[in-house]
Design a protein around this motif. Structure first.
Motif, PDB file in Angstrom:
ATOM      1  N   LEU A 116      59.161  46.917   9.800  1.00  0.00           N
ATOM      2  CA  LEU A 116      58.387  46.922  11.034  1.00  0.00           C
ATOM      3  C   LEU A 116      57.416  48.091  11.006  1.00  0.00           C
ATOM      4  CD1 LEU A 116      61.190  46.261  13.713  1.00  0.00           C
ATOM      5  CD2 LEU A 116      59.495  44.606  12.894  1.00  0.00           C
TER       6      LEU A 116
ATOM      7  N   ARG B 192      59.419  36.390  17.165  1.00  0.00           N
ATOM      8  CA  ARG B 192      59.025  37.473  18.074  1.00  0.00           C
ATOM      9  C   ARG B 192      58.591  38.677  17.248  1.00  0.00           C
ATOM     10  NH1 ARG B 192      61.993  38.586  23.670  1.00  0.00           N
ATOM     11  NH2 ARG B 192      61.391  36.676  24.742  1.00  0.00           N
ATOM     12  N   PRO B 193      57.372  38.673  16.735  1.00  0.00           N
ATOM     13  CA  PRO B 193      56.951  39.763  15.847  1.00  0.00           C
ATOM     14  C   PRO B 193      56.632  41.063  16.564  1.00  0.00           C
ATOM     15  CG  PRO B 193      55.141  38.237  16.193  1.00  0.00           C
ATOM     16  CD  PRO B 193      56.336  37.630  16.872  1.00  0.00           C
ATOM     17  N   CYS B 194      56.713  41.085  17.887  1.00  0.00           N
ATOM     18  CA  CYS B 194      56.486  42.287  18.674  1.00  0.00           C
ATOM     19  C   CYS B 194      57.771  42.583  19.451  1.00  0.00           C
ATOM     20  CB  CYS B 194      55.310  42.075  19.631  1.00  0.00           C
ATOM     21  SG  CYS B 194      54.872  43.525  20.598  1.00  0.00           S
ATOM     22  N   VAL B 195      58.403  43.714  19.171  1.00  0.00           N
ATOM     23  CA  VAL B 195      59.706  44.005  19.754  1.00  0.00           C
ATOM     24  C   VAL B 195      59.769  45.445  20.250  1.00  0.00           C
ATOM     25  CG1 VAL B 195      60.965  42.302  18.390  1.00  0.00           C
ATOM     26  CG2 VAL B 195      60.641  44.604  17.473  1.00  0.00           C
TER      27      VAL B 195
ATOM     28  N   ALA C 194      62.160  38.363  14.119  1.00  0.00           N
ATOM     29  CA  ALA C 194      60.759  38.776  14.004  1.00  0.00           C
ATOM     30  C   ALA C 194      59.841  37.628  13.590  1.00  0.00           C
ATOM     31  CB  ALA C 194      60.637  39.924  12.999  1.00  0.00           C
TER      32      ALA C 194
ATOM     33  N   CYS D 255      55.975  37.794  23.872  1.00  0.00           N
ATOM     34  CA  CYS D 255      57.215  38.469  23.490  1.00  0.00           C
ATOM     35  C   CYS D 255      57.820  39.250  24.645  1.00  0.00           C
ATOM     36  CB  CYS D 255      56.946  39.400  22.302  1.00  0.00           C
ATOM     37  SG  CYS D 255      56.480  38.544  20.780  1.00  0.00           S
TER      38      CYS D 255
ATOM     39  N   TYR E 169      57.120  47.917  18.397  1.00  0.00           N
ATOM     40  CA  TYR E 169      57.026  47.673  16.972  1.00  0.00           C
ATOM     41  C   TYR E 169      56.486  46.259  16.727  1.00  0.00           C
ATOM     42  CZ  TYR E 169      60.416  51.539  16.967  1.00  0.00           C
ATOM     43  OH  TYR E 169      61.058  52.739  17.184  1.00  0.00           O
ATOM     44  N   VAL E 170      55.783  46.103  15.609  1.00  0.00           N
ATOM     45  CA  VAL E 170      55.339  44.776  15.181  1.00  0.00           C
ATOM     46  C   VAL E 170      55.622  44.625  13.697  1.00  0.00           C
ATOM     47  CG1 VAL E 170      53.518  44.561  16.940  1.00  0.00           C
ATOM     48  CG2 VAL E 170      52.967  45.529  14.697  1.00  0.00           C
ATOM     49  N   THR E 171      55.617  43.395  13.229  1.00  0.00           N
ATOM     50  CA  THR E 171      55.810  43.144  11.810  1.00  0.00           C
ATOM     51  C   THR E 171      54.569  43.586  11.034  1.00  0.00           C
ATOM     52  OG1 THR E 171      55.002  40.886  12.118  1.00  0.00           O
ATOM     53  CG2 THR E 171      57.390  41.228  12.182  1.00  0.00           C
TER      54      THR E 171
ATOM     55  N   LEU F  62      67.496  40.763  12.754  1.00  0.00           N
ATOM     56  CA  LEU F  62      66.194  41.263  13.189  1.00  0.00           C
ATOM     57  C   LEU F  62      65.069  40.576  12.420  1.00  0.00           C
ATOM     58  CD1 LEU F  62      64.358  43.206  14.729  1.00  0.00           C
ATOM     59  CD2 LEU F  62      64.857  44.947  12.989  1.00  0.00           C
TER      60      LEU F  62
END
Length: 344
Positions: A270, A238-241, A235, A74, A282-284, A231
């Protein structure tokens, strides 16, 4: 002179081995059936490829965890995680492997083997899963690279043990590099690994489905959702933002992206994992729980929200989002749109 140890497909089937084989086969079958039916299969396979690749790196004695792979993919450097200092390129095999996992059906398991494989004793009478593990065992002794471990999910599919390659089923034992030790104990360990991996894969799918369903219902309930739906789609791939990376993806200012992330966190879309006041990451929720970054919810689970049009739109846009994302990364040859790691 020591006698050669028997191949894994030629061992005597004790009650313990039969039970381990049945448990592993059943777990793989349940996971395969669910993956074949869910609309979130692409998102699950992406996440499962990170999980499987982390297992393969561990079998190569590389101290790189799944969260490191996710953050690299990511384009983020997470707070509290050491920068990877390696002499080689530990992630170089990830994308070629993902391409191979997506291959079309119809290829025989012997195609593309980089060596000549003579069928060992007991092959014809052995269960298919024991055959696959016997092939892995032979391959691991011939090739000391990461290749045999990564090839195993493809071998399972080609042998008819799954409809699609299941990336989380990377398995192995460092002792397989050497033909020594208790062979029945080795086979039992490998079968237990496969059962646990398949069960964990199913649990992660359920978490992903719950995260998407609840997220879509939450977004649909907002009077002014803004870019929350964008978003949510992002996610999935890209689950890490972080604010800087999100600003590039959604054409926002860094300040605007930060406010969007804070809003998503308040709504439970998140989870903030950096633990700092600025430049947060942040992650999911599904990733956060699966990696042990947050504790799972205790007690009876809440009711899953009823399906909504917002969920349909999120799922309908996912395949296009994934294709666009992969094409962009393949063209740049790096993990982020700018061609270099984006610090959070």
């Amino acid at each position: 002179m020591n006698r050669p140890l028997p191949p894994l497909c030629a061992l005597a089937w004790t009650p313990d081995l039969v039970s381990a084989l049945a448990d592993a086969s059943g777990a793989i079958g349940r996971l395969d059936a669910r993956i074949s039916a869910t609309a979130l299969a692409p998102a699950w396979r992406l996440r499962a490829s990170w999980n499987g690749y982390a297992k393969a790196l561990s079998l190569q004695h590389l101290e790189i965890e799944e969260i490191d792979i996710i953050s690299w993919r990511c384009g983020l450097q997470l707070a509290g995680r050491p920068r990877l200092e390696t002499a080689d390129a530990p992630f170089s095999a990830l994308e070629p492997w993902r391409d191979r996992l997506a291959e079309k059906e119809g290829r025989h398991w012997r195609e593309d083997l980089p060596f000549s494989f003579d069928l060992p004793a007991g092959w014809d009478k052995a269960p298919a899963l024991a055959r696959a593990l016997a092939l892995l065992d032979d391959w691991a002794r011939r090739d000391r690279t990461i290749t045999p471990w990564l090839a195993f999910p493809v071998v399972l599919r080609r042998m008819g043990l799954s409809q699609r390659a299941l990336p989380c089923l990377v398995t192995g034992d460092p002792g397989q590099r050497f033909v020594q030790g208790d062979r029945p104990a080795l086979l039992k360990r490998l079968l237990k690994q496969l059962r646990r991996s398949a069960e964990d894969g199913l649990t992660r799918l359920e978490r992903l489905e719950d995260t998407v369903q609840r997220g879509a219902a939450t977004i649909a309930a907002q009077h002014r959702p803004g870019k929350l739906a964008d978003l949510g789609r992002l996610a999935l791939t890209r689950p890490c933002v972080a604010a800087r990376s999100l600003a590039l993806q959604l054409d926002l200012t860094v300040s605007g992206a930060g406010k969007l992330l804070e809003r998503a966190t308040r709504l439970g879309l998140l989870v903030e994992i950096s633990g700092r006041a600025t430049w947060r990451s942040y992650v999911t929720p599904d990733i956060a729980v699966s990696l042990g970054l947050v504790a799972p919810t205790r007690g009876r689970p809440g009711l899953v929200p009823a399906p909504s049009p917002m969920l349909d739109s999120v799922l309908a846009a996912f395949d296009a989002e994934m294709a666009e994302f992969d094409a962009r990364i393949a063209g740049l040859g790096g993990p982020d749109p700018a061609g270099s790691t984006i610090n959070n």
